[in-house]
Design a protein around this motif. Structure first.
Motif, PDB file in Angstrom:
ATOM      1  N   GLY A  44     -26.437  26.183 -47.271  1.00  0.00           N
ATOM      2  CA  GLY A  44     -27.061  25.354 -46.241  1.00  0.00           C
ATOM      3  C   GLY A  44     -28.556  25.261 -46.470  1.00  0.00           C
ATOM      4  N   HIS A  95     -18.620  28.001 -48.394  1.00  0.00           N
ATOM      5  CA  HIS A  95     -19.720  28.556 -47.609  1.00  0.00           C
ATOM      6  C   HIS A  95     -19.273  29.865 -46.982  1.00  0.00           C
ATOM      7  CE1 HIS A  95     -23.170  28.810 -44.904  1.00  0.00           C
ATOM      8  NE2 HIS A  95     -22.298  29.165 -43.974  1.00  0.00           N
ATOM      9  N   ASP A 131     -25.612  27.065 -39.800  1.00  0.00           N
ATOM     10  CA  ASP A 131     -25.519  26.765 -41.231  1.00  0.00           C
ATOM     11  C   ASP A 131     -24.079  26.433 -41.615  1.00  0.00           C
ATOM     12  OD1 ASP A 131     -28.230  27.202 -41.619  1.00  0.00           O
ATOM     13  OD2 ASP A 131     -27.974  29.221 -42.438  1.00  0.00           O
TER      14      ASP A 131
END
Length: 156
Positions: free
Chosen positions: A29, A55, A68
């Protein structure tokens, strides 16, 4: 030479991908990884590769980290890419293993990326690094007692 051209040339020189391969892109992010994702998306058709976004929320920064994760999920959606978003309690992991939070975060992150890479069939994992990451890697290798061959940064 612009950044996209530099990435294209480095990828060709180091044979980082092959046509038809899937690349897992680690996206935190932050600016570095978002730019990496954008450039790989620009080169995707030319390189004949497919992308999968990964992520990991380390659960260390509360709502900011949750934000994020949401941002990366939305970014992947905008690019039309599949994404794997997970959260792992790195503090708990570090306490259980009796290691520093930084070391725990690194271990958990790489285990996560390798597992997601296997699950989605990726042959490569792309991570964004900068000069500080290179220096940190060299210092970690030195502290661990590496010989001359281990005193290198992150390889392409």
């Amino acid at each position: 030479m612009d950044l996209v051209e530099r990435v294209r040339e480095d990828m060709a020189r180091h044979r980082m991908t092959e046509p038809g391969s899937k690349v897992l892109v680690a996206v935190s992010g932050g600016v570095d990884s978002v730019v990496l994702l954008h450039i790989l998306c620009l080169l995707c058709d030319e390189l004949e590769i497919s992308l999968h976004v990964a992520h990991l929320n380390h659960m260390l920064r509360g709502e900011e980290a949750d934000g994020d994760a949401r941002f990366v999920a939305e970014l992947a959606k905008q690019y039309g890419l599949p994404a794997t978003i997970r959260a792992i309690d790195v503090l708990k992991y570090s306490e259980k293993k009796r290691i520093s939070v930084e070391t725990a975060a690194r271990e958990v992150r790489y285990e996560f990326l390798e597992a997601v890479g296997r699950q989605c069939g990726a042959s490569r994992i792309a991570l964004a690094h900068h000069a500080d990451d290179q220096a940190e890697t060299i210092l970690i290798n030195l502290i661990r007692g590496s010989g001359i061959t281990g005193l290198k940064g992150i390889l392409p």
